[in-house]
Scaffold this motif. Structure first.
Motif, PDB file in Angstrom:
ATOM      1  N   ASN A  61      66.671 -14.382  19.346  1.00 35.02           N
ATOM      2  CA  ASN A  61      65.620 -15.334  19.749  1.00 35.02           C
ATOM      3  C   ASN A  61      64.940 -14.952  21.055  1.00 35.02           C
ATOM      4  OD1 ASN A  61      67.668 -15.855  21.507  1.00 35.02           O
ATOM      5  ND2 ASN A  61      68.043 -17.958  20.817  1.00 35.02           N
ATOM      6  N   ALA A  62      65.485 -13.950  21.763  1.00 31.62           N
ATOM      7  CA  ALA A  62      64.812 -13.441  22.961  1.00 31.62           C
ATOM      8  C   ALA A  62      64.196 -12.064  22.702  1.00 31.62           C
ATOM      9  CB  ALA A  62      65.797 -13.358  24.121  1.00 31.62           C
ATOM     10  N   GLY A  63      64.189 -11.646  21.420  1.00 34.32           N
ATOM     11  CA  GLY A  63      63.643 -10.341  21.077  1.00 34.32           C
ATOM     12  C   GLY A  63      64.603  -9.190  21.297  1.00 34.32           C
ATOM     13  N   GLN A  64      65.824  -9.486  21.786  1.00 30.94           N
ATOM     14  CA  GLN A  64      66.787  -8.436  22.082  1.00 30.94           C
ATOM     15  C   GLN A  64      67.381  -7.881  20.783  1.00 30.94           C
ATOM     16  OE1 GLN A  64      67.296  -7.372  25.130  1.00 30.94           O
ATOM     17  NE2 GLN A  64      66.468  -9.017  26.401  1.00 30.94           N
ATOM     18  N   PHE A  65      67.717  -6.587  20.819  1.00 32.22           N
ATOM     19  CA  PHE A  65      68.386  -5.974  19.669  1.00 32.22           C
ATOM     20  C   PHE A  65      69.366  -4.911  20.164  1.00 32.22           C
ATOM     21  CE2 PHE A  65      64.471  -3.614  20.431  1.00 32.22           C
ATOM     22  CZ  PHE A  65      64.907  -2.302  20.478  1.00 32.22           C
ATOM     23  N   ARG A  66      70.343  -4.595  19.296  1.00 35.83           N
ATOM     24  CA  ARG A  66      71.368  -3.593  19.609  1.00 35.83           C
ATOM     25  C   ARG A  66      71.776  -2.936  18.292  1.00 35.83           C
ATOM     26  NH1 ARG A  66      74.980  -2.925  23.850  1.00 35.83           N
ATOM     27  NH2 ARG A  66      76.887  -1.772  23.342  1.00 35.83           N
ATOM     28  N   LEU A  89      64.705  -4.315  12.267  1.00 37.11           N
ATOM     29  CA  LEU A  89      64.482  -2.990  12.843  1.00 37.11           C
ATOM     30  C   LEU A  89      65.443  -2.005  12.179  1.00 37.11           C
ATOM     31  CD1 LEU A  89      64.822  -5.169  15.514  1.00 37.11           C
ATOM     32  CD2 LEU A  89      63.503  -3.294  16.525  1.00 37.11           C
ATOM     33  N   GLU A  90      65.133  -0.723  12.332  1.00 35.65           N
ATOM     34  CA  GLU A  90      65.993   0.320  11.781  1.00 35.65           C
ATOM     35  C   GLU A  90      66.008   1.522  12.719  1.00 35.65           C
ATOM     36  OE1 GLU A  90      66.570   1.280   7.331  1.00 35.65           O
ATOM     37  OE2 GLU A  90      65.024   2.685   8.013  1.00 35.65           O
ATOM     38  N   TYR A  91      67.237   2.024  12.982  1.00 35.40           N
ATOM     39  CA  TYR A  91      67.391   3.252  13.767  1.00 35.40           C
ATOM     40  C   TYR A  91      67.864   4.353  12.813  1.00 35.40           C
ATOM     41  CZ  TYR A  91      69.473   6.738  16.834  1.00 35.40           C
ATOM     42  OH  TYR A  91      69.804   7.917  17.432  1.00 35.40           O
ATOM     43  N   VAL A  92      67.116   5.456  12.776  1.00 33.13           N
ATOM     44  CA  VAL A  92      67.408   6.545  11.839  1.00 33.13           C
ATOM     45  C   VAL A  92      67.665   7.831  12.631  1.00 33.13           C
ATOM     46  CG1 VAL A  92      66.577   7.861   9.855  1.00 33.13           C
ATOM     47  CG2 VAL A  92      65.876   5.467  10.147  1.00 33.13           C
ATOM     48  N   PRO A  93      68.944   8.266  12.768  1.00 30.08           N
ATOM     49  CA  PRO A  93      69.215   9.551  13.402  1.00 30.08           C
ATOM     50  C   PRO A  93      68.893  10.698  12.448  1.00 30.08           C
ATOM     51  CG  PRO A  93      71.260   8.540  12.692  1.00 30.08           C
ATOM     52  CD  PRO A  93      70.175   7.549  12.391  1.00 30.08           C
ATOM     53  N   TYR A 152      70.718  13.313  11.612  1.00 31.65           N
ATOM     54  CA  TYR A 152      71.825  13.764  10.770  1.00 31.65           C
ATOM     55  C   TYR A 152      72.737  12.623  10.313  1.00 31.65           C
ATOM     56  CZ  TYR A 152      70.465  18.270  12.748  1.00 31.65           C
ATOM     57  OH  TYR A 152      69.757  19.371  13.145  1.00 31.65           O
ATOM     58  N   GLY A 153      72.911  11.601  11.118  1.00 33.53           N
ATOM     59  CA  GLY A 153      73.869  10.549  10.813  1.00 33.53           C
ATOM     60  C   GLY A 153      73.305   9.472   9.905  1.00 33.53           C
ATOM     61  N   ASP A 154      74.063   8.384   9.766  1.00 30.58           N
ATOM     62  CA  ASP A 154      73.660   7.260   8.928  1.00 30.58           C
ATOM     63  C   ASP A 154      72.718   6.335   9.689  1.00 30.58           C
ATOM     64  OD1 ASP A 154      75.291   8.164   6.869  1.00 30.58           O
ATOM     65  OD2 ASP A 154      77.040   7.093   7.648  1.00 30.58           O
ATOM     66  N   TYR A 155      71.698   5.851   8.999  1.00 34.55           N
ATOM     67  CA  TYR A 155      70.786   4.895   9.623  1.00 34.55           C
ATOM     68  C   TYR A 155      71.478   3.541   9.752  1.00 34.55           C
ATOM     69  CZ  TYR A 155      69.935   2.878   5.001  1.00 34.55           C
ATOM     70  OH  TYR A 155      70.087   2.271   3.787  1.00 34.55           O
ATOM     71  N   VAL A 156      70.971   2.706  10.648  1.00 31.19           N
ATOM     72  CA  VAL A 156      71.552   1.386  10.869  1.00 31.19           C
ATOM     73  C   VAL A 156      70.411   0.382  11.039  1.00 31.19           C
ATOM     74  CG1 VAL A 156      71.767   1.821  13.355  1.00 31.19           C
ATOM     75  CG2 VAL A 156      73.142   0.032  12.294  1.00 31.19           C
ATOM     76  N   ASP A 157      70.579  -0.805  10.438  1.00 27.16           N
ATOM     77  CA  ASP A 157      69.572  -1.863  10.520  1.00 27.16           C
ATOM     78  C   ASP A 157      70.044  -2.985  11.433  1.00 27.16           C
ATOM     79  OD1 ASP A 157      67.953  -0.509   8.776  1.00 27.16           O
ATOM     80  OD2 ASP A 157      68.671  -1.575   7.001  1.00 27.16           O
ATOM     81  N   GLY A 158      69.097  -3.728  11.961  1.00 31.59           N
ATOM     82  CA  GLY A 158      69.407  -4.887  12.797  1.00 31.59           C
ATOM     83  C   GLY A 158      68.216  -5.832  12.837  1.00 31.59           C
ATOM     84  N   VAL A 159      68.396  -6.968  13.540  1.00 31.10           N
ATOM     85  CA  VAL A 159      67.353  -7.986  13.661  1.00 31.10           C
ATOM     86  C   VAL A 159      67.278  -8.423  15.114  1.00 31.10           C
ATOM     87  CG1 VAL A 159      66.582 -10.277  12.907  1.00 31.10           C
ATOM     88  CG2 VAL A 159      67.744  -8.756  11.287  1.00 31.10           C
ATOM     89  N   SER A 160      66.066  -8.586  15.623  1.00 28.19           N
ATOM     90  CA  SER A 160      65.913  -9.057  17.000  1.00 28.19           C
ATOM     91  C   SER A 160      66.355 -10.526  17.103  1.00 28.19           C
ATOM     92  CB  SER A 160      64.453  -8.909  17.442  1.00 28.19           C
ATOM     93  OG  SER A 160      63.589  -9.658  16.606  1.00 28.19           O
ATOM     94  N   THR A 195      62.284   2.067  14.403  1.00 26.57           N
ATOM     95  CA  THR A 195      61.079   1.494  13.826  1.00 26.57           C
ATOM     96  C   THR A 195      61.323   0.061  13.372  1.00 26.57           C
ATOM     97  OG1 THR A 195      59.413   1.762  12.080  1.00 26.57           O
ATOM     98  CG2 THR A 195      61.661   2.388  11.532  1.00 26.57           C
ATOM     99  N   THR A 196      60.268  -0.746  13.418  1.00 35.00           N
ATOM    100  CA  THR A 196      60.332  -2.063  12.788  1.00 35.00           C
ATOM    101  C   THR A 196      60.049  -1.896  11.305  1.00 35.00           C
ATOM    102  OG1 THR A 196      58.000  -2.391  13.358  1.00 35.00           O
ATOM    103  CG2 THR A 196      59.647  -3.323  14.861  1.00 35.00           C
ATOM    104  N   LEU A 197      60.560  -2.822  10.505  1.00 34.43           N
ATOM    105  CA  LEU A 197      60.381  -2.764   9.062  1.00 34.43           C
ATOM    106  C   LEU A 197      59.309  -3.740   8.615  1.00 34.43           C
ATOM    107  CD1 LEU A 197      64.154  -2.538   8.044  1.00 34.43           C
ATOM    108  CD2 LEU A 197      62.517  -0.670   8.329  1.00 34.43           C
ATOM    109  N   TRP A 198      58.882  -3.623   7.371  1.00 35.97           N
ATOM    110  CA  TRP A 198      57.842  -4.483   6.834  1.00 35.97           C
ATOM    111  C   TRP A 198      58.413  -5.858   6.509  1.00 35.97           C
ATOM    112  CZ3 TRP A 198      52.867  -5.269   6.222  1.00 35.97           C
ATOM    113  CH2 TRP A 198      52.406  -6.125   5.222  1.00 35.97           C
ATOM    114  N   VAL A 199      57.689  -6.897   6.890  1.00 34.43           N
ATOM    115  CA  VAL A 199      58.061  -8.279   6.575  1.00 34.43           C
ATOM    116  C   VAL A 199      56.913  -8.908   5.795  1.00 34.43           C
ATOM    117  CG1 VAL A 199      58.642 -10.546   7.499  1.00 34.43           C
ATOM    118  CG2 VAL A 199      59.523  -8.485   8.612  1.00 34.43           C
ATOM    119  N   GLN A 200      57.215  -9.362   4.594  1.00 30.23           N
ATOM    120  CA  GLN A 200      56.187  -9.828   3.687  1.00 30.23           C
ATOM    121  C   GLN A 200      55.368 -10.991   4.258  1.00 30.23           C
ATOM    122  OE1 GLN A 200      55.606  -8.291   0.725  1.00 30.23           O
ATOM    123  NE2 GLN A 200      53.830  -9.612   0.340  1.00 30.23           N
TER     124      GLN A 200
END
Length: 439
Positions: free
Chosen positions: A188-193, A172-176, A178-186, A208-213
């Motif tokens: 095993n329970a689907g949780q993310f921070r 996943l990716e959070y894009v503000p 003005y600030g810097d974007y940050v990536d993460g991964v859910s 947004t979620t990102l593309w996974v091949q």
């Protein structure tokens, strides 16, 4: 031998029958499947748009594999909307397939007249997982000491069969804004921070979620993220004038201190900050830039300017840090009297040879008031004065020495004469001529 009609005789007979018949029924046009697609939000079901003047008697949709074989057939539909000419139908059953993917849809339709039509590639079955966020939360308030904004939630998926479950290991990716974007991964329970820093007020963003091949049939989850409220540190600026009334051309020194209040602390000076002085201010707008400077290490500033006219002046500063109050201003009223002087009062004669007093009143800045009343005063001894008349110079001729005025002297007693301009409050100086003795 059986008798048959020639082609011409058959045609003639048909025309005659048609002409003699009292009326003939219009044959309905053939039915048509216009489109077929997965239902939005319920991909395992199919929605079909059809045209059938005679009405729909039977409808089937075939889910076709890559090699052309039927993977599923839907033959039970419920009317959602429309008429005989155009209607929309939804499948009662959900398609159950072994693999996610995009599948071709073929169709068969039979109308109430018994007309049967088969059509290929009328649409697409989107047999995919629709991802979405559950329990999405974002930091609501930030301040000078706490600038981080965190987005949390759970990444979920809805399968075409209707099954819902958490999605593990998806980026996943959070894009503000003005600030810097940050990536993460859910997990095993689907949780993310996801955590980043706020860089400006109204720093809303999107998640947004990102593309996974290797998971191509997992459709993007997207959400707007509200900007957190910023509690800004307070600032203040002072404004002092070394004098509040001057004559045009004279200078005024403007000074003061800029300071700010960190969280849980007292007021502190703001060094090396730009301070701008403007003038001619009303509630919404200032007309002119008068000067600017920087504060010193103690937050003090000072500038000397020559104000052109009576005005409200304002000092202000702007803070780039969104966690400090953005704009800070202070105002004061300043009176600038426009310089006015009389030229020498003289005795002379007019065009008819009659004795007169004459002189000039000069508005040295070039600005003049709407009316210009000048009193002509007399004194027998040069000490006690009384006004003998008033002239309005508003429309008098301008000469190199100023605005010319005259006063008749015929029949007057010997004594002293002078001219007086009272000025206007807060805008024009007063002026008086040197006394002139007339024998």
């Amino acid at each position: 031998m059986r008798r048959t009609l020639s082609a011409f005789a058959a045609f003639a007979t048909a025309v005659a029958v048609a002409a003699l018949a009292p009326g003939t029924a219009h044959a309905a046009s053939a039915p048509d499947v216009l489109w077929a697609y997965s239902v939005e939000g319920d991909f395992g079901r199919v929605q079909v748009g059809v045209s059938a003047e005679a009405g729909v008697a039977d409808l089937k949709v075939h889910v076709v594999g890559e090699t052309g074989e039927d993977l599923a057939v839907l033959d039970s539909f419920t009317l959602e909307s429309g008429s005989d000419q155009y209607s929309v139908w939804r499948s009662d059953d959900t398609v159950a397939l072994d693999e996610l993917g995009y599948y071709r849809l073929d169709a068969e339709i039979v109308d109430r007249d018994g007309v049967h039509v088969t059509e290929q590639q009328v649409g697409l079955l989107i047999y995919a997982v629709q991802m979405y966020y559950d329990n999405l939360k974002v930091t609501k308030k930030v301040d000078y000491a706490h600038r981080e904004v965190t987005v949390t939630g759970r990444l979920m998926g809805r399968w075409p069969t209707g099954r819902r479950e958490a999605i593990e290991g998806f980026p996943l990716e959070y894009v503000p804004m003005y600030g810097d974007y940050v990536d993460g991964v859910s997990d095993n329970a689907g949780q993310f921070r996801l955590t980043t820093q706020v860089e400006n007020v109204d720093d809303m963003g999107y998640l947004t979620t990102l593309w996974v091949q290797d998971r191509p049939y997992y459709l993007q989850a997207f959400a707007d993220v509200a900007a957190p409220e910023i509690k800004q540190a307070a600032t203040r600026i002072t404004l002092d004038l070394d004098r509040t009334r001057v004559v045009s051309g004279e200078t005024v020194t403007v000074s003061g201190t800029l300071s700010w209040k960190p969280p849980h602390a007292g007021w502190r000076p703001t060094p090396n900050a730009l301070v701008v002085l403007v003038g001619g201010c009303d509630e919404d707008y200032c007309q002119s830039l008068l000067g600017y400077t920087l504060t010193d290490a103690q937050g003090h500033y000072s500038m000397t300017v020559t104000p052109p006219y009576t005005m409200t002046v304002q000092v202000g500063t702007h803070h780039e840090d969104p966690f400090v109050t953005t704009a800070t201003t202070a105002r004061a009223d300043l009176v600038v009297l426009q310089a006015v002087r009389f030229g020498e009062l003289r005795q002379g004669i007019d065009w008819d040879g009659r004795p007169i007093l004459y002189g000039h009143l000069d508005f040295q800045s070039g600005w003049t008031p709407g009316t210009i009343p000048v009193e002509v005063q007399y004194s027998p001894d040069g000490r006690g004065w009384h006004t003998v008349g008033t002239l309005d110079l508003s429309y008098n001729p301008h000469e190199s020495e100023g605005i010319r005025f005259e006063w008749p002297l015929a029949g007057t007693e010997p004594g002293y004469w002078r001219a007086v301009y009272a000025g206007t409050p807060d805008f024009f100086q007063s002026a008086v001529t040197e006394p002139l003795h007339v024998a």
